[in-house]
Scaffold this active site. Structure first.
Site, PDB file in Angstrom:
ATOM      1  N   GLU A  96      23.679  63.819  17.194  1.00  0.00           N
ATOM      2  CA  GLU A  96      23.771  65.202  17.686  1.00  0.00           C
ATOM      3  C   GLU A  96      22.633  66.080  17.195  1.00  0.00           C
ATOM      4  OE1 GLU A  96      27.973  63.539  17.759  1.00  0.00           O
ATOM      5  OE2 GLU A  96      26.319  63.571  16.289  1.00  0.00           O
TER       6      GLU A  96
ATOM      7  N   PHE B   1      42.877  66.177  14.119  1.00  0.00           N
ATOM      8  CA  PHE B   1      41.796  65.194  14.108  1.00  0.00           C
ATOM      9  C   PHE B   1      40.523  65.802  14.698  1.00  0.00           C
ATOM     10  CE2 PHE B   1      39.557  61.649  16.328  1.00  0.00           C
ATOM     11  CZ  PHE B   1      39.128  60.973  15.198  1.00  0.00           C
ATOM     12  N   GLN B   2      39.427  65.685  13.966  1.00  0.00           N
ATOM     13  CA  GLN B   2      38.117  66.193  14.361  1.00  0.00           C
ATOM     14  C   GLN B   2      38.140  67.700  14.667  1.00  0.00           C
ATOM     15  OE1 GLN B   2      36.461  63.572  17.429  1.00  0.00           O
ATOM     16  NE2 GLN B   2      35.561  62.295  15.823  1.00  0.00           N
TER      17      GLN B   2
ATOM     18  N   LYS C  63      39.943  71.880  24.184  1.00  0.00           N
ATOM     19  CA  LYS C  63      40.159  70.835  25.180  1.00  0.00           C
ATOM     20  C   LYS C  63      41.095  71.291  26.307  1.00  0.00           C
ATOM     21  CE  LYS C  63      41.570  65.962  25.515  1.00  0.00           C
ATOM     22  NZ  LYS C  63      40.333  65.410  26.073  1.00  0.00           N
TER      23      LYS C  63
ATOM     24  N   MET D 186       4.063  66.657   0.733  1.00  0.00           N
ATOM     25  CA  MET D 186       3.948  68.029   0.261  1.00  0.00           C
ATOM     26  C   MET D 186       4.638  68.225  -1.079  1.00  0.00           C
ATOM     27  SD  MET D 186       2.471  70.864   0.847  1.00  0.00           S
ATOM     28  CE  MET D 186       2.065  71.192   2.565  1.00  0.00           C
TER      29      MET D 186
END
Length: 563
Positions: free
Chosen positions: A49, A111-112, A161, A477
């Site tokens: 993602e 969940f999630q 959802k 760096m």
């Protein structure tokens, strides 16, 4: 016309002219994915993602349009946070759609489930949790409007959802009117005339150009002002490309790794015209000593950016394009009666003298490959006609210093947040926007491994991004700081344990090249750039080469460490 929430979302995207979005599916957005094949909006499946949000960001920077990404709830949403913060820091217009658990489960540790609205509130311009399907179309319209208007930035829309599954009448608003959000676009004419008076009085004026010039599409007005009024121009990292990089009036980048001429010009100018820049700490150095002899004019669409870091004598809240257009109109009438070139001749010659005295250079005194030489060769081969993305670190600074950007929207880099792993997926987004352009990611061997999984995305989607790795075997760096300020205590910066990047490219179905000798750099780059598929070019450069000039943290711009 009654549609489900998922169908309404896709219709809204079509109405906004979205041609592509980058995403990764999951249970909380499966209803949207069920509708995507019936839509005109192309979906590009990324492998992580973070790649989706960076690709949307790169698409936005390269095109000037709003970038779009779609991810699922929970870890899918949280994986975008770094990219959202990257876009927020650099004022990039992106809209992020995240799935969410059904409304009845919000707050139940389902969940999630995560509170992505709460998590991203500090790093979005605005965000929404849609709780009524009848608000969905209006919310999407507002999200795009907010992302692109005023000071642009990321806007997140969280979609439960059950909202995606419900049915409602579809009607897309023609316009957006938000009582609490009315950004000032046009400048106050009194302030414009005050700036013109200051320009006429100034003997040592300097234009300081930032990313806002590119975002607003005002590069032509800026170039006209610099050339016609014979004023030297310096730029932030984000502003590179707004003024032609090969113009004799262009001094290059200013700040921590800016040119000697640019930093000395800031220290000695009597008028500093700042356009679309925010006086970042990497630009100002020690604030108390920044532009000590100058009257400062600051043009910015965001009023909160003015007076935030430095004291400004003439604030001008406006979009850069109408502000610079107004300055052009007010000064055009002076060109016949006022000899700007003669008035600024002594100052311009002084600035040119600094550039000649201490040009951007490096010691090419070994048999090894200098990374600056590689960037110079990329510029020579492309003649500036390429889109350059960078990772973050030494590779980023060398790309800023030794490649001359001729046009806006051709440098894609994480300036404000400094996000390692940004360049490759950003290049992917730009390549999707411009399939026939040469898109090159100038990378370090550390940064490139952070989003290397997107090699599969570019191969599958036939996006021929070219990755040029300046491979020094270090997190360069950080190692440079350890060398200069921490007695060479190279703790956790050695990257000798690396994959074989050529074999890695081939494993993904891309092409791989390796360069170990200077004589092979140019011919290998030319060959790689002609390959019609993704390429990794692994160039083994000098391991302990440093980026110079360098202003140590907390020092003034005149206290530069030189080669």
């Amino acid at each position: 016309m009654k549609l489900t929430g998922a169908q309404i979302l896709l219709k809204c995207l079509e109405k906004e002219g979205v041609d592509v979005m980058f995403g990764f599916p999951g249970g909380a957005v499966i209803d949207i994915y069920d509708e995507i094949p019936k839509s005109s909006v192309e979906h590009i499946l990324v492998r992580h993602e973070q790649g989706a949000i960076h690709a949307a960001d790169g698409y936005a920077r390269a095109t000037g349009r709003v970038g779009v990404c779609l991810v699922t709830s929970g870890p899918g949403a949280t994986n975008t946070v770094t990219g959202i913060a990257t876009a927020y820091a650099d004022s990039i217009p992106v809209v992020i759609f995240t799935g969410q658990v059904p409304r009845a489960l919000i707050g139940n540790d389902a969940f999630q489930e995560v509170d992505i609205v709460g998590i991203t509130r500090p790093c979005t311009k605005h965000n929404y949790l849609v709780q009524d399907i009848n608000d969905l179309a209006r919310t999407v319209k507002q999200a795009f409007y907010l992302a692109r208007s005023g000071r642009p930035g990321p806007v997140l829309v969280d979609l439960p959802k059950d909202i995606q599954q419900q049915v409602a009448e579809f009607s897309y608003p023609e316009e957006v009117s938000m009582r609490s959000y009315k950004p000032t676009k046009n400048p106050h004419i009194g302030q414009i005339r005050k700036v013109v008076k200051l320009l006429k009085k100034a003997k040592r004026p300097l234009i300081y150009s930032g990313g806002g010039v590119i975002t607003s599409g005002s590069h032509e007005e800026l170039t006209w002002l610099g050339r016609k009024l014979h004023i030297p121009v310096t730029s932030t990292l984000m502003g590179l490309g707004a003024f032609p990089g090969d113009d004799e009036l262009f001094l290059g980048m200013l700040g921590m790794h800016g040119t000697f001429a640019a930093n000395m010009a800031v220290n000695n100018c009597d008028l500093l015209l700042a356009v679309g820049a925010r006086f970042d700490d990497r630009v100002t150095g020690k604030v108390d000593t920044f532009a000590p002899n100058a009257t400062i004019v600051h043009i910015d669409v965001d009023p909160t950016s003015i007076q935030k870091n430095v004291s400004v004598q003439v604030p001008l809240v406006a979009d850069c394009k109408p502000a610079l257009a107004a300055l052009k109109t007010e000064t055009e009438g002076t060109l016949d009666e006022y000899d700007w070139a003669a008035d600024h001749k002594e100052w311009v010659e002084k600035v040119k003298g600094w550039a000649k005295e201490h040009p951007l250079t490096y010691k090419d005194d070994t048999e090894g490959i200098k990374p600056q030489y590689v960037v110079e060769k990329i510029y020579e081969i492309t003649k500036g006609d390429a889109i350059i993305a960078t990772e973050v670190g030494q590779n980023q600074m060398w790309a800023a210093q030794f490649y001359k950007y001729q046009r806006p929207n051709t440098l894609l880099t994480s300036g404000g947040l400094g996000t390692m792993g940004y360049g490759f997926p950003a290049a992917m987004g730009a390549q999707r926007a411009f399939p026939d352009k040469l898109v090159i990611d100038i990378a370090g061997d550390g940064s490139i491994q952070m989003c290397i999984q997107e090699m599969m995305t570019v191969v599958c989607n036939k996006l021929p991004v070219k990755i040029v790795i300046l491979n020094n075997g270090y997190l360069g760096m950080v190692r440079q700081w350890q060398e200069l300020f921490y007695e060479k205590n190279y703790c956790a910066t050695c990257m000798d344990a690396q994959p074989d990047f050529v074999k890695l490219a081939e494993a993904y179905g891309a092409a791989g090249f390796r360069v170990t000798e200077k004589k092979d750099v140019e011919k290998t780059l030319r060959e790689a750039f002609k390959v019609d598929k993704p390429v990794i070019v692994d160039i083994r450069v000098e391991k302990e080469e440093n980026v110079y000039p360098m202003v140590p943290a907390g020092a003034s711009l005149t206290e530069m460490l030189l080669v």
